[in-house]
Design a protein around this motif. Structure first.
Motif, PDB file in Angstrom:
ATOM      1  N   LEU A   1      30.835  39.153  27.852  1.00  8.01           N
ATOM      2  CA  LEU A   1      31.151  40.151  28.559  1.00  8.01           C
ATOM      3  C   LEU A   1      31.234  41.722  28.121  1.00  8.01           C
ATOM      4  CD1 LEU A   1      30.727  42.118  31.416  1.00  8.01           C
ATOM      5  CD2 LEU A   1      32.684  40.807  32.176  1.00  8.01           C
ATOM      6  N   ALA A   2      32.784  40.809  27.359  1.00  5.85           N
ATOM      7  CA  ALA A   2      33.451  41.808  26.828  1.00  5.85           C
ATOM      8  C   ALA A   2      32.643  42.399  25.344  1.00  5.85           C
ATOM      9  CB  ALA A   2      34.674  40.956  25.537  1.00  5.85           C
ATOM     10  N   ARG A   3      31.867  40.946  24.588  1.00  2.16           N
ATOM     11  CA  ARG A   3      31.153  42.138  23.616  1.00  2.16           C
ATOM     12  C   ARG A   3      30.176  43.062  24.508  1.00  2.16           C
ATOM     13  NH1 ARG A   3      31.453  36.060  22.099  1.00  2.16           N
ATOM     14  NH2 ARG A   3      29.599  35.952  22.994  1.00  2.16           N
ATOM     15  N   THR A   4      29.320  42.729  25.610  1.00  2.00           N
ATOM     16  CA  THR A   4      28.692  43.297  25.792  1.00  2.00           C
ATOM     17  C   THR A   4      28.505  44.450  26.259  1.00  2.00           C
ATOM     18  OG1 THR A   4      28.706  42.090  27.781  1.00  2.00           O
ATOM     19  CG2 THR A   4      26.843  41.498  26.283  1.00  2.00           C
ATOM     20  N   ASP A   5      29.636  44.579  27.183  1.00  2.00           N
ATOM     21  CA  ASP A   5      30.447  45.899  27.905  1.00  2.00           C
ATOM     22  C   ASP A   5      31.223  46.556  27.011  1.00  2.00           C
ATOM     23  OD1 ASP A   5      28.752  45.228  29.650  1.00  2.00           O
ATOM     24  OD2 ASP A   5      30.337  44.906  31.331  1.00  2.00           O
ATOM     25  N   THR A   6      32.180  46.153  25.614  1.00  2.00           N
ATOM     26  CA  THR A   6      32.435  46.991  24.315  1.00  2.00           C
ATOM     27  C   THR A   6      33.798  46.654  25.442  1.00  2.00           C
ATOM     28  OG1 THR A   6      30.631  47.484  23.617  1.00  2.00           O
ATOM     29  CG2 THR A   6      32.976  48.300  22.312  1.00  2.00           C
ATOM     30  N   ILE A   7      34.499  46.093  26.111  1.00  2.00           N
ATOM     31  CA  ILE A   7      35.185  46.463  26.179  1.00  2.00           C
ATOM     32  C   ILE A   7      36.575  45.100  25.931  1.00  2.00           C
ATOM     33  CG2 ILE A   7      35.025  47.594  28.560  1.00  2.00           C
ATOM     34  CD1 ILE A   7      35.440  44.570  29.259  1.00  2.00           C
ATOM     35  N   PRO A   8      37.689  45.096  26.101  1.00  2.00           N
ATOM     36  CA  PRO A   8      39.435  44.188  25.671  1.00  2.00           C
ATOM     37  C   PRO A   8      39.448  43.220  26.784  1.00  2.00           C
ATOM     38  CG  PRO A   8      39.849  46.861  25.982  1.00  2.00           C
ATOM     39  CD  PRO A   8      39.181  46.694  26.205  1.00  2.00           C
ATOM     40  N   LEU A   9      39.600  42.284  25.627  1.00  2.00           N
ATOM     41  CA  LEU A   9      39.320  40.602  26.638  1.00  2.00           C
ATOM     42  C   LEU A   9      40.186  40.342  27.619  1.00  2.00           C
ATOM     43  CD1 LEU A   9      38.085  37.784  26.269  1.00  2.00           C
ATOM     44  CD2 LEU A   9      40.122  37.554  24.992  1.00  2.00           C
TER      45      LEU A   9
ATOM     46  N   ARG B   1      37.833  41.260  35.394  1.00  2.00           N
ATOM     47  CA  ARG B   1      36.821  41.129  35.874  1.00  2.00           C
ATOM     48  C   ARG B   1      36.033  40.280  36.411  1.00  2.00           C
ATOM     49  NH1 ARG B   1      32.264  45.176  33.301  1.00  2.00           N
ATOM     50  NH2 ARG B   1      34.281  46.356  33.320  1.00  2.00           N
ATOM     51  N   ILE B   2      36.327  38.844  35.237  1.00  2.00           N
ATOM     52  CA  ILE B   2      35.868  37.629  35.956  1.00  2.00           C
ATOM     53  C   ILE B   2      36.839  37.413  36.919  1.00  2.00           C
ATOM     54  CG2 ILE B   2      35.203  35.432  35.276  1.00  2.00           C
ATOM     55  CD1 ILE B   2      33.680  37.143  34.614  1.00  2.00           C
ATOM     56  N   ALA B   3      38.599  37.438  37.125  1.00  2.00           N
ATOM     57  CA  ALA B   3      39.026  36.946  37.855  1.00  2.00           C
ATOM     58  C   ALA B   3      38.867  37.867  39.507  1.00  2.00           C
ATOM     59  CB  ALA B   3      40.523  36.951  37.346  1.00  2.00           C
ATOM     60  N   GLN B   4      38.042  39.333  39.005  1.00  2.00           N
ATOM     61  CA  GLN B   4      38.050  39.546  40.400  1.00  2.00           C
ATOM     62  C   GLN B   4      37.282  39.067  40.886  1.00  2.00           C
ATOM     63  OE1 GLN B   4      38.287  43.414  39.245  1.00  2.00           O
ATOM     64  NE2 GLN B   4      40.341  43.575  38.550  1.00  2.00           N
ATOM     65  N   GLU B   5      36.126  38.629  40.366  1.00  2.00           N
ATOM     66  CA  GLU B   5      35.003  38.127  40.790  1.00  2.00           C
ATOM     67  C   GLU B   5      34.706  37.093  41.490  1.00  2.00           C
ATOM     68  OE1 GLU B   5      32.064  37.394  37.624  1.00  2.00           O
ATOM     69  OE2 GLU B   5      31.821  39.961  37.528  1.00  2.00           O
ATOM     70  N   GLU B   6      36.150  35.289  41.120  1.00  2.00           N
ATOM     71  CA  GLU B   6      36.172  34.612  41.298  1.00  2.00           C
ATOM     72  C   GLU B   6      37.136  34.967  42.645  1.00  2.00           C
ATOM     73  OE1 GLU B   6      34.953  31.939  40.705  1.00  2.00           O
ATOM     74  OE2 GLU B   6      34.265  32.589  39.311  1.00  2.00           O
TER      75      GLU B   6
ATOM     76  N   TRP C   1      43.323  38.117  35.888  1.00  2.00           N
ATOM     77  CA  TRP C   1      43.648  36.233  35.387  1.00  2.00           C
ATOM     78  C   TRP C   1      44.889  35.702  34.890  1.00  2.00           C
ATOM     79  CZ3 TRP C   1      39.363  33.519  33.953  1.00  2.00           C
ATOM     80  CH2 TRP C   1      40.063  32.565  33.183  1.00  2.00           C
ATOM     81  N   SER C   2      45.518  36.318  34.789  1.00  2.00           N
ATOM     82  CA  SER C   2      47.152  35.408  35.585  1.00  2.00           C
ATOM     83  C   SER C   2      47.334  34.836  36.431  1.00  2.00           C
ATOM     84  CB  SER C   2      48.336  36.679  34.722  1.00  2.00           C
ATOM     85  OG  SER C   2      48.541  37.911  35.664  1.00  2.00           O
ATOM     86  N   LEU C   3      46.479  35.708  37.747  1.00  2.00           N
ATOM     87  CA  LEU C   3      47.172  34.882  38.936  1.00  2.00           C
ATOM     88  C   LEU C   3      45.873  33.468  39.243  1.00  2.00           C
ATOM     89  CD1 LEU C   3      47.187  37.758  41.279  1.00  2.00           C
ATOM     90  CD2 LEU C   3      49.107  36.435  40.504  1.00  2.00           C
ATOM     91  N   LEU C   4      44.917  34.132  38.382  1.00  2.00           N
ATOM     92  CA  LEU C   4      43.977  32.757  38.182  1.00  2.00           C
ATOM     93  C   LEU C   4      44.677  31.918  37.658  1.00  2.00           C
ATOM     94  CD1 LEU C   4      40.006  33.545  38.314  1.00  2.00           C
ATOM     95  CD2 LEU C   4      41.280  31.353  36.341  1.00  2.00           C
ATOM     96  N   ALA C   5      44.938  32.047  36.361  1.00  2.00           N
ATOM     97  CA  ALA C   5      45.647  30.311  35.646  1.00  2.00           C
ATOM     98  C   ALA C   5      46.728  29.874  35.797  1.00  2.00           C
ATOM     99  CB  ALA C   5      45.461  31.808  33.871  1.00  2.00           C
TER     100      ALA C   5
END
Length: 236
Positions: free
Chosen positions: A17-25, A31-36, A41-45
């Motif tokens: 996603l970072a590569r395709t949308d050219t955003i910081p990792l 964004r992935i964490a919000q989908e989950e 991400w820190s809360l998911l991890a």
């Protein structure tokens, strides 16, 4: 909350996603964490990377054991090794983490993410020398009391320098050292990517990635992790 995929797959998705949308990792991870269902991400991890067995592993190890802790990336093998060291500290044992992968700061950050990590983590000795090898570990632990626990991160790059003995020779020497001194030595290990296509619930010794020859029966116990399952077994 159950994740839609293992953490290592979610990380891969974030990198893409970072590569395709050219955003910081870090933005992609959030964004992935919000989908989950997590706000960051820190809360998911923090909820899903801490993988601990129901019974503390230290109580299942004997003096002089050689332990293999093996899993695919993102399934908690490093955190389990660090938890083992925290459990040793709680029992007033010497605990040392030898790492060829992390800096001291990175290691401490991971320790602090574990239960009691902030309270006990400073008592874990962290060694990050590029010279880590069997000889280095044995010299460093010479004179350490019986019951000392040391974790080596990680097995497959123990012999990365051509000037060092082969992996099998190093592990054999460490097996003898552990038995003679009563020190518990645990090795974090990679699992080959082919395991993911085999459909097995947990990896086993046949799945351990071995770029160099090694007799795995040198280990007395092995712990395998996958998708929040943990299994400890006797090897020899």
């Amino acid at each position: 909350m159950k994740l839609s995929a293992p953490i290592y797959q979610l990380k891969r998705r974030a990198k893409l996603l970072a590569r395709t949308d050219t955003i910081p990792l870090h933005q992609a991870l959030d964004r992935i964490a919000q989908e989950e269902g997590f706000t960051a991400w820190s809360l998911l991890a923090s909820q899903h990377e801490t993988l601990l067995p129901a019974t503390p592993m230290l109580s299942q190890l004997a003096e002089g054991d050689l332990l293999l802790i093996a899993a695919r990336p993102g399934h908690g093998k490093t955190l389990l090794g660090l938890q083992l060291l925290l459990d040793a500290v709680r029992e007033s044992r010497k605990a040392t983490f030898f790492t060829l992968e992390y800096t001291e700061q990175q290691t401490m950050k991971r320790i602090h993410a574990l239960p009691e990590g902030e309270a006990l983590g400073e008592k874990i000795e962290i060694v990050t020398s590029d010279e880590i090898s069997a000889d280095y570990v044995m010299r460093h632990l010479a004179g350490a009391p019986r019951g000392t626990v040391a974790v080596i991160d990680y097995l497959q790059i123990l012999d990365q320098q051509r000037s060092k003995p082969g992996l099998s020779e190093q592990v054999s020497a460490l097996q003898t050292f552990a038995r003679e001194t009563g020190i518990v030595l645990a090795f974090i290990s990679q699992i080959d990517r082919s395991f993911e296509a085999d459909g097995k619930g947990l990896p086993d010794l046949s799945d351990v990635r071995l770029p160099n020859r090694l007799d795995l029966t040198l280990f007395s116990k092995a712990c395998f992790l996958h998708n929040r399952e943990v299994q400890l077994q006797h090897v020899a």
